[in-house]
Design a protein around this motif. Structure first.
Motif, PDB file in Angstrom:
ATOM      1  N   TYR A  67      35.181  83.266 102.665  1.00 21.16           N
ATOM      2  CA  TYR A  67      36.324  83.987 103.225  1.00 21.16           C
ATOM      3  C   TYR A  67      37.443  83.869 102.206  1.00 21.16           C
ATOM      4  O   TYR A  67      37.594  82.852 101.530  1.00 21.16           O
ATOM      5  N   TYR A  68      38.188  84.936 102.042  1.00 26.95           N
ATOM      6  CA  TYR A  68      39.024  85.090 100.859  1.00 26.95           C
ATOM      7  C   TYR A  68      40.359  84.360 100.925  1.00 26.95           C
ATOM      8  O   TYR A  68      41.044  84.243  99.910  1.00 26.95           O
ATOM      9  N   ARG A  69      40.724  83.836 102.088  1.00 24.98           N
ATOM     10  CA  ARG A  69      41.936  83.018 102.160  1.00 24.98           C
ATOM     11  C   ARG A  69      41.657  81.569 101.789  1.00 24.98           C
ATOM     12  O   ARG A  69      42.583  80.760 101.674  1.00 24.98           O
ATOM     13  N   CYS A  70      40.403  81.238 101.642  1.00 24.66           N
ATOM     14  CA  CYS A  70      40.002  79.863 101.342  1.00 24.66           C
ATOM     15  C   CYS A  70      40.474  79.466  99.942  1.00 24.66           C
ATOM     16  O   CYS A  70      40.195  80.151  98.957  1.00 24.66           O
ATOM     17  N   THR A  71      41.186  78.364  99.858  1.00 23.38           N
ATOM     18  CA  THR A  71      41.707  77.896  98.565  1.00 23.38           C
ATOM     19  C   THR A  71      41.004  76.627  98.098  1.00 23.38           C
ATOM     20  O   THR A  71      41.421  76.024  97.108  1.00 23.38           O
ATOM     21  N   THR A  72      39.974  76.226  98.793  1.00 20.76           N
ATOM     22  CA  THR A  72      39.277  74.989  98.418  1.00 20.76           C
ATOM     23  C   THR A  72      37.829  75.295  98.056  1.00 20.76           C
ATOM     24  O   THR A  72      37.524  75.673  96.930  1.00 20.76           O
ATOM     25  N   MET A  73      36.919  75.171  99.021  1.00 20.61           N
ATOM     26  CA  MET A  73      35.501  75.313  98.703  1.00 20.61           C
ATOM     27  C   MET A  73      35.157  76.661  98.077  1.00 20.61           C
ATOM     28  O   MET A  73      34.445  76.728  97.068  1.00 20.61           O
ATOM     29  N   CYS A  74      35.646  77.747  98.662  1.00 19.91           N
ATOM     30  CA  CYS A  74      35.305  79.075  98.135  1.00 19.91           C
ATOM     31  C   CYS A  74      35.862  79.262  96.729  1.00 19.91           C
ATOM     32  O   CYS A  74      35.203  79.847  95.861  1.00 19.91           O
ATOM     33  N   THR A  75      37.061  78.773  96.497  1.00 17.90           N
ATOM     34  CA  THR A  75      37.664  78.898  95.175  1.00 17.90           C
ATOM     35  C   THR A  75      36.829  78.187  94.124  1.00 17.90           C
ATOM     36  O   THR A  75      36.564  78.733  93.040  1.00 17.90           O
ATOM     37  N   PHE A  76      36.384  76.976  94.440  1.00 19.27           N
ATOM     38  CA  PHE A  76      35.583  76.239  93.474  1.00 19.27           C
ATOM     39  C   PHE A  76      34.192  76.825  93.329  1.00 19.27           C
ATOM     40  O   PHE A  76      33.595  76.758  92.251  1.00 19.27           O
ATOM     41  N   GLN A  77      33.666  77.428  94.390  1.00 18.81           N
ATOM     42  CA  GLN A  77      32.388  78.117  94.260  1.00 18.81           C
ATOM     43  C   GLN A  77      32.519  79.303  93.313  1.00 18.81           C
ATOM     44  O   GLN A  77      31.683  79.506  92.425  1.00 18.81           O
TER      45      GLN A  77
END
Length: 248
Positions: A74-84
């Motif tokens: 999900y695009y508001r994610c600044t942790t797991m998704c960003t690092f992925q």
């Protein structure tokens, strides 16, 4: 040094989200798990809208390719998704095969409130980091009518908290042209050789080089761990095919 920092961040995120991976299809309402479902097909007619406002089905992404790499975020994610995204962009840059030559990458938001504008922002942030200005890595948004079947078919569960954020797992999903899920690589840190081997296996040898075939002689896919392990690793599962994986 860079890899050490990424591993530390990965560990911190792992502890924060406490996501788990299981091969036992029990408690399927648990939002933080991905259960093995290798060898099964998804509905390739599910449609999503990319960062340019174009509606595409999963079939559209597969029809000219030997494999598809898929992520759920999900695009508001600044942790797991960003690092992925960070680690995926880096490994795509290192691959011996260019994006769009036999395979594409798609990231699909499981948050129905994400917009095309947000998808465009994320696209423009991460695609250039692959080293390809026009890499075939598209970022999609969708409606619950398409998101929910996809996440269920993948056995990907997630949960929204009171603040509107999500607890979720992370993986790369490798899909064959007929919509069959053939490989998972779990987590948010990826190894170049593992991704290349997953593409080689998923495409039945259509993608990759003789080195990838050679690599496969010494490393086998472990479906429980969702990674490639050395044949000499005592922890490696003897399971090697989706048909066998489903017996877990």
């Amino acid at each position: 040094m860079k890899k050490t920092v990424l591993l530390i961040l990965y560990f911190m995120i792992y502890q924060t989200f406490s996501f788990a991976i299981s091969s036992e299809p029990k408690k399927i309402d648990s939002p933080d798990k991905i259960y093995q479902k290798l060898g099964q097909r998804i509905d390739v007619n599910l449609s999503f809208i990319n960062q340019d406002g174009k509606t595409q089905t999963i079939h559209d992404l597969l029809k000219n390719n030997s494999a598809l790499i898929l992520t759920l975020n999900y695009y508001r994610c600044t942790t797991m998704c960003t690092f992925q995204f960070l680690n995926l962009a880096q490994v795509l840059k290192e691959l011996s095969m260019p994006i769009g030559k036999g395979f594409e990458v798609a990231s699909i938001s499981f948050d129905p409130t994400d917009t095309v504008q947000k998808a465009k922002q994320i696209h423009d942030t991460w695609v250039p980091k692959t080293g390809y200005a026009n890499a075939n890595w598209n970022f999609f948004v969708g409606t619950p009518a398409n998101i929910e079947p996809l996440t269920k078919q993948l056995n990907f569960y997630y949960e929204k908290d009171d603040e509107g954020n999500y607890s979720h797992a992370a993986a790369l999903f490798f899909v064959q042209p007929d919509g069959t899920f053939y490989r998972y690589l779990y987590g948010i840190v990826y190894d170049k050789s593992g991704v290349e081997q997953a593409l080689y296996d998923t495409s039945k040898g259509a993608l990759g080089t003789i080195l990838d075939k050679f690599y496969g002689l010494f490393y086998k896919y472990d479906p429980v761990r969702g990674k490639y392990l050395s044949n000499r690793d005592p922890a490696a599962s003897p399971v090697g095919s989706p048909r066998d994986d489903n017996k877990l």
